[in-house]
Write a protein that holds these residues in place. Structure first.
Motif, PDB file in Angstrom:
ATOM      1  N   LEU A 499     -81.024 105.261 -90.862  1.00 34.05           N
ATOM      2  CA  LEU A 499     -79.858 105.397 -90.012  1.00 34.05           C
ATOM      3  C   LEU A 499     -80.193 104.905 -88.602  1.00 34.05           C
ATOM      4  CD1 LEU A 499     -78.628 109.004 -90.928  1.00 34.05           C
ATOM      5  CD2 LEU A 499     -77.506 106.846 -91.545  1.00 34.05           C
ATOM      6  N   PRO A 500     -79.258 104.235 -87.954  1.00 35.16           N
ATOM      7  CA  PRO A 500     -79.496 103.839 -86.562  1.00 35.16           C
ATOM      8  C   PRO A 500     -79.290 105.031 -85.638  1.00 35.16           C
ATOM      9  CG  PRO A 500     -77.301 103.170 -87.218  1.00 35.16           C
ATOM     10  CD  PRO A 500     -77.949 103.773 -88.442  1.00 35.16           C
ATOM     11  N   PRO A 501     -79.888 105.037 -84.448  1.00 40.30           N
ATOM     12  CA  PRO A 501     -79.590 106.093 -83.483  1.00 40.30           C
ATOM     13  C   PRO A 501     -78.132 106.027 -83.062  1.00 40.30           C
ATOM     14  CG  PRO A 501     -80.832 104.326 -82.460  1.00 40.30           C
ATOM     15  CD  PRO A 501     -80.820 104.042 -83.930  1.00 40.30           C
ATOM     16  N   LYS A 502     -77.611 107.132 -82.564  1.00 41.25           N
ATOM     17  CA  LYS A 502     -76.192 107.187 -82.216  1.00 41.25           C
ATOM     18  C   LYS A 502     -75.844 106.229 -81.081  1.00 41.25           C
ATOM     19  CE  LYS A 502     -75.582 111.931 -83.813  1.00 41.25           C
ATOM     20  NZ  LYS A 502     -75.275 113.339 -83.454  1.00 41.25           N
ATOM     21  N   MET A 503     -76.832 105.805 -80.336  1.00 41.55           N
ATOM     22  CA  MET A 503     -76.616 104.856 -79.247  1.00 41.55           C
ATOM     23  C   MET A 503     -76.473 103.427 -79.751  1.00 41.55           C
ATOM     24  SD  MET A 503     -76.652 104.213 -75.917  1.00 41.55           S
ATOM     25  CE  MET A 503     -76.803 102.705 -74.954  1.00 41.55           C
ATOM     26  N   ASP A 504     -76.851 103.159 -80.982  1.00 43.39           N
ATOM     27  CA  ASP A 504     -77.070 101.793 -81.417  1.00 43.39           C
ATOM     28  C   ASP A 504     -75.808 100.934 -81.392  1.00 43.39           C
ATOM     29  OD1 ASP A 504     -79.236 100.102 -82.317  1.00 43.39           O
ATOM     30  OD2 ASP A 504     -78.062  99.853 -84.142  1.00 43.39           O
ATOM     31  N   HIS A 505     -74.687 101.475 -81.836  1.00 48.55           N
ATOM     32  CA  HIS A 505     -73.477 100.639 -81.869  1.00 48.55           C
ATOM     33  C   HIS A 505     -73.021 100.298 -80.457  1.00 48.55           C
ATOM     34  CE1 HIS A 505     -72.085 104.793 -81.636  1.00 48.55           C
ATOM     35  NE2 HIS A 505     -70.917 104.367 -81.205  1.00 48.55           N
ATOM     36  N   ILE A 506     -73.271 101.180 -79.493  1.00 48.84           N
ATOM     37  CA  ILE A 506     -72.939 100.870 -78.103  1.00 48.84           C
ATOM     38  C   ILE A 506     -73.814  99.728 -77.605  1.00 48.84           C
ATOM     39  CG2 ILE A 506     -72.950 101.778 -75.738  1.00 48.84           C
ATOM     40  CD1 ILE A 506     -72.238 104.510 -76.908  1.00 48.84           C
ATOM     41  N   SER A 507     -75.099  99.772 -77.952  1.00 53.49           N
ATOM     42  CA  SER A 507     -76.004  98.684 -77.555  1.00 53.49           C
ATOM     43  C   SER A 507     -75.525  97.356 -78.102  1.00 53.49           C
ATOM     44  CB  SER A 507     -77.420  98.973 -78.054  1.00 53.49           C
ATOM     45  OG  SER A 507     -77.949 100.129 -77.456  1.00 53.49           O
ATOM     46  N   GLN A 508     -75.012  97.361 -79.339  1.00 53.01           N
ATOM     47  CA  GLN A 508     -74.542  96.112 -79.941  1.00 53.01           C
ATOM     48  C   GLN A 508     -73.301  95.572 -79.235  1.00 53.01           C
ATOM     49  OE1 GLN A 508     -74.546  95.880 -84.300  1.00 53.01           O
ATOM     50  NE2 GLN A 508     -75.570  97.854 -84.299  1.00 53.01           N
ATOM     51  N   VAL A 509     -72.418  96.461 -78.831  1.00 54.89           N
ATOM     52  CA  VAL A 509     -71.236  96.011 -78.090  1.00 54.89           C
ATOM     53  C   VAL A 509     -71.662  95.366 -76.778  1.00 54.89           C
ATOM     54  CG1 VAL A 509     -69.100  96.727 -76.967  1.00 54.89           C
ATOM     55  CG2 VAL A 509     -69.797  97.821 -79.090  1.00 54.89           C
ATOM     56  N   LEU A 510     -72.531  96.050 -76.046  1.00 55.60           N
ATOM     57  CA  LEU A 510     -72.960  95.542 -74.745  1.00 55.60           C
ATOM     58  C   LEU A 510     -73.761  94.255 -74.898  1.00 55.60           C
ATOM     59  CD1 LEU A 510     -73.913  98.919 -73.032  1.00 55.60           C
ATOM     60  CD2 LEU A 510     -71.799  97.596 -72.798  1.00 55.60           C
ATOM     61  N   GLU A 511     -74.505  94.149 -75.982  1.00 55.45           N
ATOM     62  CA  GLU A 511     -75.249  92.929 -76.261  1.00 55.45           C
ATOM     63  C   GLU A 511     -74.293  91.751 -76.467  1.00 55.45           C
ATOM     64  OE1 GLU A 511     -77.508  91.759 -80.234  1.00 55.45           O
ATOM     65  OE2 GLU A 511     -78.634  93.222 -79.062  1.00 55.45           O
ATOM     66  N   GLN A 512     -73.266  91.975 -77.247  1.00 63.73           N
ATOM     67  CA  GLN A 512     -72.294  90.909 -77.505  1.00 63.73           C
ATOM     68  C   GLN A 512     -71.539  90.535 -76.241  1.00 63.73           C
ATOM     69  OE1 GLN A 512     -70.394  90.851 -81.305  1.00 63.73           O
ATOM     70  NE2 GLN A 512     -68.394  90.470 -80.418  1.00 63.73           N
ATOM     71  N   LEU A 513     -71.176  91.529 -75.436  1.00 61.21           N
ATOM     72  CA  LEU A 513     -70.509  91.246 -74.169  1.00 61.21           C
ATOM     73  C   LEU A 513     -71.392  90.414 -73.254  1.00 61.21           C
ATOM     74  CD1 LEU A 513     -68.821  94.675 -73.379  1.00 61.21           C
ATOM     75  CD2 LEU A 513     -67.646  92.497 -73.684  1.00 61.21           C
ATOM     76  N   ALA A 514     -72.667  90.769 -73.180  1.00 62.81           N
ATOM     77  CA  ALA A 514     -73.579  90.040 -72.308  1.00 62.81           C
ATOM     78  C   ALA A 514     -73.675  88.572 -72.715  1.00 62.81           C
ATOM     79  CB  ALA A 514     -74.961  90.696 -72.341  1.00 62.81           C
ATOM     80  N   LEU A 515     -73.856  88.326 -74.014  1.00 66.37           N
ATOM     81  CA  LEU A 515     -74.022  86.958 -74.488  1.00 66.37           C
ATOM     82  C   LEU A 515     -72.742  86.145 -74.381  1.00 66.37           C
ATOM     83  CD1 LEU A 515     -76.139  87.662 -77.702  1.00 66.37           C
ATOM     84  CD2 LEU A 515     -76.959  86.575 -75.605  1.00 66.37           C
ATOM     85  N   CYS A 516     -71.632  86.762 -74.746  1.00 67.10           N
ATOM     86  CA  CYS A 516     -70.382  86.008 -74.874  1.00 67.10           C
ATOM     87  C   CYS A 516     -69.556  85.987 -73.593  1.00 67.10           C
ATOM     88  CB  CYS A 516     -69.546  86.595 -76.014  1.00 67.10           C
ATOM     89  SG  CYS A 516     -70.382  86.597 -77.617  1.00 67.10           S
ATOM     90  N   LYS A 517     -69.452  87.113 -72.923  1.00 65.07           N
ATOM     91  CA  LYS A 517     -68.618  87.177 -71.730  1.00 65.07           C
ATOM     92  C   LYS A 517     -69.366  86.746 -70.475  1.00 65.07           C
ATOM     93  CE  LYS A 517     -65.782  90.340 -68.956  1.00 65.07           C
ATOM     94  NZ  LYS A 517     -65.217  91.716 -68.849  1.00 65.07           N
ATOM     95  N   TYR A 518     -70.630  87.177 -70.351  1.00 64.23           N
ATOM     96  CA  TYR A 518     -71.377  86.926 -69.122  1.00 64.23           C
ATOM     97  C   TYR A 518     -72.383  85.782 -69.243  1.00 64.23           C
ATOM     98  CZ  TYR A 518     -69.318  91.324 -67.677  1.00 64.23           C
ATOM     99  OH  TYR A 518     -68.428  92.318 -67.361  1.00 64.23           O
TER     100      TYR A 518
END
Length: 611
Positions: A499-518
Motif C-alpha cells: 500500500l502507498p502512504p496516505k500522502m502518496d496520491h497528493i505527491s503524484q498530483v503535485l508532481e504532475q502539476l510541476a511537470l505540466c503546469k510549471y
C-alpha cells in the motif's frame, strides 16, 4: 480533536524521534566516504532509502584517476559492448541514474520494476565506487582554492577547507553532510540562495575527469573549451565522463554566518517568502506544513569583514537538521507508520488515535531544533559559514535508512521559477484540501464533525532558492530569474509495501502539476523514475533545446560509444515513458467510495487545479 487514547509514554517515544541525539554518540564507522549498506553483495548495490537496487557484472574500487583511465582503456580495447557508472555504496537516491546494469525494485520479492528493465543482457556493466578517492589534492592559499577528489563528502570538504585556512561560502552546501562532491555536482544538488551562489557547482573553477575513451582531461573556467566542458559536467549526470577531481573557489578563513529561526502562520505564505528574501537574506530554507497552517524559516546571513554580529558567536555551532535517531524512537515511529498506512480507508477501530498520533508527530517535526553547539540548542547565533547548513553524519542511524529505521523519508523536488511561487503555494493548498476532503468526511461521520483532525504524514515541504545557470542539464539551466527548489519530504512505512502512504496520491498530483503546469525540472538525486518519464509532459522539453544539442555534441566527441549513458537518462532524453515501479500508481485503493487508483485521483485533482 478527539480524545487521545494513547499512553503518555507512547507519545514520549514518538516525540523522542525529534530530540537532539548527536551522531557522535553512535560512533558510526565509515571507510572513506562509503555509507553502511548491509545488503550489498559483490554485484548488487542498494540505495540507503531502500527503494532501488542496481546489479552490475563488476564493482571496482579505484584509488586514483589513472586507475579509472586504465580501466576505461581496457574495456574499450576488449571490444565488447559495455556500460560504466560511477557512484558509491549507500547512495542517497531512489532512482536508476547511477545504475550501470539492471535497476530493479528493492522491495518486490521478484525484483521487478515493471516497465524499466530493458537493459541489453549482452552488455557488460561496471560500477565504479569512488569512496576511496576522498583526499585533498592541492591547496592554493593565495587564491583561496582547494582541489579535492570527487569521493570526498560534504562534511569532509568543510573540514578540509577550515583545516587549510579557508571557508566554504554560506548556502552552497546541501543539508546532508555525507553526500559526495562528485555526486552533488553531477546531480545538480544545492543549498539555498536566491539569485546568488547556492550550490557547489557555482564555485567550481576546475574539473579533472575521464571520458569514455579513457582520456584524462583537465577543464578550467579560464579556458574557452574548458568552460563548455564544465557546463556539460556540472549537473550533467555523468553523461560526458567521470569527475575525479574538483577545484573550488572558497573564501578566506573565518567567514561567519548569522543563523536565525523564524516562525509564522502561512495565511499569506508566498508574500512572506518574497518579503523575507528581499529584506533579510537570499539564503533562506523554509519548512512548511500547509495542513497545520504554519512554517519555520531558517535565515543564513553571511557576515562581511568588519560586520559586528548581533547574535552570540559559537565557533562550534553546527546545523542539526539531520541527526542520528535513537532506536526507541525509530521503532515507535515505525509502528505508527505501519498502522497508519494499513488504515488506508479510515476503518480501523483506532483511526482517531492514529490520526492524533500523526498530528503529534507532524507538529514535532516542525518544532525540532535546527542548530546546536554541543548539547546547547541554538535558535539565533553566529557560527562558521562552513558549517552553517550541512548537518553532521548520521549514518547508519539516519531517519531514512530503511535497514535501521523500518521506515524511510520520500523526497520529491522540482525547480520552478520564483515568479511562480504564488500560484504554486495556492495549488499545494488546493490539492491538499481537495484530496483529503473525502477522508475527512469519513472521520467526521464516525466521530463527529471536527472531533478528529486529519494531518499529512510526518514530514514537511521545503523551499530553498537558487539562480539561473548556463550549465546544460542543471535544474536551473536557462532561467533568467531566481528559482525555487520546491520539495516535499514525508515519512513512509518500510513494512507495508503493498500500500502507498496516505500522502502518496497528493505527491503524484503535485508532481504532475510541476511537470505540466510549471515546466519544472525534477531533482536528479531525489525523485523517483516516474518523474523523468511522464508520458506527455516530457522533462526534456522543460530544458532549453539548444542545451540538449550541445550536450549530445560533446558526448559524441568524448563518449562516442555512449558507455556512460544510463537507461533512465536515455529514456528522459528520448521521451520514453511512462516508467512504473514501487512508486507507480498501479494499484486501486478503495478510498472512501472512490474506487480509483491514486493515478486517476492525481489526474482528476490536477484537472481541478489547472482548470
Amino acid at each position: 480533536m478527539g480524545t487521545l487514547h494513547f499512553k503518555p509514554m507512547q507519545l514520549l517515544a514518538l516525540l523522542a524521534l525529534f530530540s537532539i541525539t548527536f551522531a557522535s554518540a553512535f560512533d558510526s564507522k565509515l571507510i572513506g566516504s562509503e555509507a553502511v549498506t548491509e545488503k550489498d553483495d559483490a554485484h548488487t548495490l542498494y540505495g540507503s532509502a531502500g527503494f532501488i537496487k542496481c546489479t552490475s557484472d563488476k564493482l571496482v574500487e579505484p584509488v586514483s584517476t589513472q586507475e579509472i583511465s586504465e580501466l576505461l582503456q581496457e574495456l574499450n580495447a576488449d571490444g565488447r559492448s559495455f556500460k560504466v557508472r560511477a557512484t558509491r555504496r549507500g547512495r542517497h537516491t531512489p532512482n536508476r541514474f547511477a545504475c550501470a546494469g539492471k535497476g530493479g525494485s528493492a522491495k518486490s520479492p521478484t525484483g521487478e520494476n515493471f516497465e524499466v528493465n530493458h537493459v541489453d543482457e549482452t552488455t557488460y556493466s561496471v560500477t565504479i565506487l569512488l569512496h576511496l578517492m576522498n583526499r585533498v589534492v592541492a591547496v592554493d592559499h593565495g587564491r583561496h582554492r582547494l582541489t579535492v577528489e570527487s569521493g570526498m563528502t560534504m562534511e569532509n570538504l568543510a573540514d578540509a577547507a577550515v583545516r587549510n585556512g579557508m571557508s566554504v561560502p554560506v548556502g552552497v552546501l546541501p543539508v546532508y553532510g555525507n553526500l559526495t562532491v562528485g555526486g552533488v555536482i553531477s546531480a545538480s544538488a544545492h543549498g539555498t540562495g536566491a539569485g546568488v551562489d547556492n550550490s557547489l557547482g557555482d564555485i567550481v573553477v576546475g574539473l579533472k575527469w575521464v571520458n569514455g575513451k579513457g582520456d584524462v582531461i583537465s577543464s578550467e573556467l579560464d579556458d574557452k573549451k574548458g568552460v563548455q566542458e564544465i557546463r556539460a559536467l556540472v549537473g550533467g549526470l555523468g553523461a560526458l565522463g567521470i569527475i575525479t577531481e574538483v577545484t573550488f573557489q572558497l573564501l578566506p578563513a573565518g567567514a561567519l554566518a548569522q543563523v536565525e529561526t523564524w516562525e509564522g502562520n502561512d495565511s499569506d505564505f508566498a508574500a512572506e517568502v518574497k518579503h523575507q528574501l528581499e529584506t533579510s537574506t537570499p539564503h533562506i530554507l523554509y519548512f512548511w506544513r500547509p495542513d497545520l497552517g504554519s512554517y519555520k524559516a531558517l535565515h543564513f546571513k553571511p557576515l562581511k569583514t568588519g560586520d559586528v554580529p548581533i547574535h552570540p558567536y559559537h565557533p562550534n555551532g553546527r546545523s542539526a537538521m539531520v541527526m542520528a535517531s535513537p532506536k526507541r524512537a525509530a521503532m515507535a515511529t515505525n509502528v505508527h507508520l505501519r498502522d497508519h498506512t494499513l488504515d488506508f480507508d479510515e476503518s480501523s477501530p483506532r483511526s482517531d488515535v492514529l490520526n492524533a498520533e500523526g498530528c503529534a508527530l507532524s507538529s514535532s517535526v516542525m518544532n525540532i531544533p535546527v542548530f546546536h553547539d554541543g548539547d546547547m540548542i541554538l535558535q539565533n547565533a553566529t557560527i562558521p559559514s562552513s558549517y552553517a547548513m550541512i548537518a553532521e553524519e548520521c549514518d547508519p542511524y539516519c531517519s531514512w535508512d530503511l535497514s535501521y529505521y523500518g521506515a524511510t523519508a520520500e523526497d520529491n523536488e522540482f525547480t520552478i521559477k520564483l515568479s511562480d511561487v504564488d500560484d504554486w503555494v495556492k495549488d499545494v493548498k488546493s490539492v491538499i484540501k481537495a484530496e483529503e476532503e473525502e477522508r475527512q468526511k469519513v472521520l467526521d461521520r464516525r466521530y463527529g464533525v471536527g472531533k478528529v483532525k486529519l494531518c499529512l504524514n510526518p514530514g514537511h515541504f521545503w523551499l530553498r532558492f537558487g539562480k539561473g545557470s548556463k550549465n546544460l542539464l542543471a535544474t536551473t539551466a536557462g532561467h533568467d530569474e531566481p528559482v525555487v527548489y520546491a520539495m516535499s519530504t514525508f515519512f513512509a512505512s518500510g513494512y507495508v509495501t503493498h500500500l502507498p502512504p496516505k500522502m502518496d496520491h497528493i505527491s503524484q498530483v503535485l508532481e504532475q502539476l510541476a511537470l505540466c503546469k510549471y515546466k519544472a525540472r525534477p531533482h536528479y538525486g531525489k525523485n523517483f523514475d516516474r518523474a523523468f518519464t511522464h508520458p506527455s509532459c516530457h522533462v526534456r522539453d522543460n530544458f532549453p533545446e539548444e542545451n540538449i544539442v550541445k550536450l549530445l555534441n560533446l558526448r559524441s566527441e568524448h563518449d562516442p560509444k555512449m558507455v556512460f549513458e544510463s537507461e533512465l537518462l536515455n529514456r528522459m532524453l528520448e521521451r520514453y515513458g511512462p516508467v512504473y515501479g514501487d512508486k507507480a500508481a498501479a494499484t486501486d485503493i478503495p478510498l472512501a467510495k472512490r474506487n480509483r487508483s491514486p493515478h486517476s485521483q492525481a489526474t482528476a485533482a490536477s484537472k481541478r487545479v489547472t482548470g
